[in-house]
Scaffold this active site. Structure first.
Site, PDB file in Angstrom:
ATOM      1  N   SER A 132       0.580 -19.865  19.650  1.00 36.89           N
ATOM      2  CA  SER A 132       0.329 -19.484  17.634  1.00 36.89           C
ATOM      3  C   SER A 132      -0.152 -20.243  17.334  1.00 36.89           C
ATOM      4  O   SER A 132      -0.907 -20.928  17.676  1.00 36.89           O
ATOM      5  CB  SER A 132       1.856 -20.872  17.532  1.00 36.89           C
ATOM      6  OG  SER A 132       2.154 -20.915  16.532  1.00 36.89           O
ATOM      7  N   TYR A 145       7.590 -28.494  18.245  1.00 36.81           N
ATOM      8  CA  TYR A 145       6.742 -27.065  18.652  1.00 36.81           C
ATOM      9  C   TYR A 145       4.957 -27.002  18.581  1.00 36.81           C
ATOM     10  O   TYR A 145       4.671 -26.731  19.598  1.00 36.81           O
ATOM     11  CB  TYR A 145       6.966 -26.080  17.309  1.00 36.81           C
ATOM     12  CG  TYR A 145       6.566 -24.355  17.581  1.00 36.81           C
ATOM     13  CD1 TYR A 145       7.443 -23.558  19.018  1.00 36.81           C
ATOM     14  CD2 TYR A 145       5.910 -24.071  17.181  1.00 36.81           C
ATOM     15  CE1 TYR A 145       7.484 -22.568  19.267  1.00 36.81           C
ATOM     16  CE2 TYR A 145       5.388 -22.603  17.594  1.00 36.81           C
ATOM     17  CZ  TYR A 145       6.279 -22.140  18.315  1.00 36.81           C
ATOM     18  OH  TYR A 145       5.665 -20.908  18.911  1.00 36.81           O
TER      19      TYR A 145
END
Length: 274
Positions: A132, A145
C-alpha cells in the site's frame, strides 16, 4: 498453462485480478475466507476454495489443494487479502494489533513459506505482495494497518535479497486509493476494538466515524479502479524482468518521492496537509 494462487478474491482487487488473469489464459485458484464466496466464484467460472490467513490449518489445506490440482507446480502467488482497523494508536489494544498482524502479515508470510519449496524445486516462481501507499508513509488513524504494511515491506525486501539466484522473484505492488470495500469492511473491527467514547480523542472521532458510516458519494479525486492494480500484477507475473516495486495511483508516486527527498518533519507536514 501458467498457474497462480490469489487470495482475497471475494471482491475488489482480488476478484478483478482473478477474472482478468483467467481471461489471459492463466489457470487461477481464487481463494476467499468464506465457503459461500468460493461457491459464488465457482459459479462465475473460477476455481475456488477457502483460504483464511488467520488460520494455519486453512493455509495448509489451501496449499495442499492447490498443488494437488497442478501436480505439484505453481507459477505465481498473489498475496492480496487484508483488512483495516481504524483508530488512534493510543486506543489500539494489544488484541487489535495481534488480530490484524495475523492476517495482514503472518498469513502472507506463512503462505509464501509453504510455497517457496515448490518454487525452488521447479527453478522459478513469483511472490507478489499487495502492499500500500501506507507501506511507504504513515497516516493518522491508520496505525494498525500502516504497521502491517511497513512490516510487509521490510520482510519482502529481505526475502527478495535472500531469493537472489533461486529463480524466485519477490515483488511489491503499492496501491493508493482504489475503489474497494476496505472502508466498509473495517467497521466491524473498529466496533470490536476501539472504545472511542472513552478516548481522550473522543471529539476527534466524529470525523472518522463520518468517513466510516457516511461515505461520500463523491469519489476520491485520485481513486482508480481495481483494474489499475491488475495491470501492474500482469506485468509482475508475465514480464521476464519484473520490477521490485510497482506504484499504483498518483498519491503513491508522490509519497514515494517525498519520502526520499524530505526530512521527517517536513514529510510529516506534507502528510498532515493531505
Amino acid at each position: 498453462m501458467r498457474t497462480i494462487l490469489i487470495t482475497g478474491c471475494s471482491s475488489g482487487i482480488g476478484h478483478h485480478a482473478a477474472h482478468a488473469l483467467k481471461a489471459r489464459g492463466w489457470r487461477v485458484f481464487a481463494t476467499c475466507r468464506q465457503q459461500g464466496d468460493c461457491d459464488r466464484l465457482i459459479a462465475e467460472g473460477l476455481e475456488s476454495f477457502p483460504l483464511d490467513y488467520a488460520s494455519e490449518d486453512s493455509i495448509a489445506r489451501a496449499v495442499e489443494e492447490t498443488l494437488s490440482r497442478t501436480d505439484g507446480r505453481l507459477d505465481a502467488l498473489f498475496n492480496n487479502g487484508a483488512f483495516a482497523c481504524p483508530g488512534a494508536v493510543e486506543d489500539l489494544p494489544r488484541g487489535a494489533l495481534r488480530e490484524i498482524f495475523e492476517t495482514n502479515l503472518f498469513g502472507y508470510h506463512d503462505l509464501s513459506r509453504r510455497l517457496i519449496p515448490t518454487f525452488r524445486a521447479q527453478g522459478h516462481g513469483r511472490i507478489v505482495q499487495c502492499s500500500s501507499v501506507l507501506g511507504l508513509v504513515g497516516a493518522k488513524w491508520r496505525g494498525a494497518y500502516v504497521s502491517t504494511k511497513f512490516a510487509l515491506e521490510g520482510l519482502s525486501d529481505v526475502l527478495r535479497l535472500e531469493m537472489t539466484g533461486t529463480g524466485v522473484e519477490v515483488i511489491l505492488i503499492e496501491p493508493g486509493p482504489i475503489g474497494t470495500r476496505i472502508r466498509q469492511n473495517a467497521i466491524p473491527h473498529f466496533e470490536k476494538w476501539i472504545d472511542w467514547e472513552n478516548s481522550a480523542r473522543r471529539d476527534e472521532y466524529a470525523a472518522l466515524r463520518d468517513r466510516l458510516y457516511k461515505p461520500s458519494a463523491k469519489k476520491d479525486r485520485f481513486e482508480l479502479p481495481c483494474s489499475a492494480v491488475t495491470a501492474k500484477l500482469i506485468h509482475a507475473v508475465e514480464s521476464p524482468r519484473p520490477r521490485a516495486r510497482y506504484y499504483v495511483t498518483t498519491p503513491t508516486y508522490i509519497a514515494g518521492l517525498l519520502r526520499r527527498l524530505l526530512p521527517t518533519r517536513l514529510l510529516d507536514r506534507a502528510i498532515a496537509k493531505g
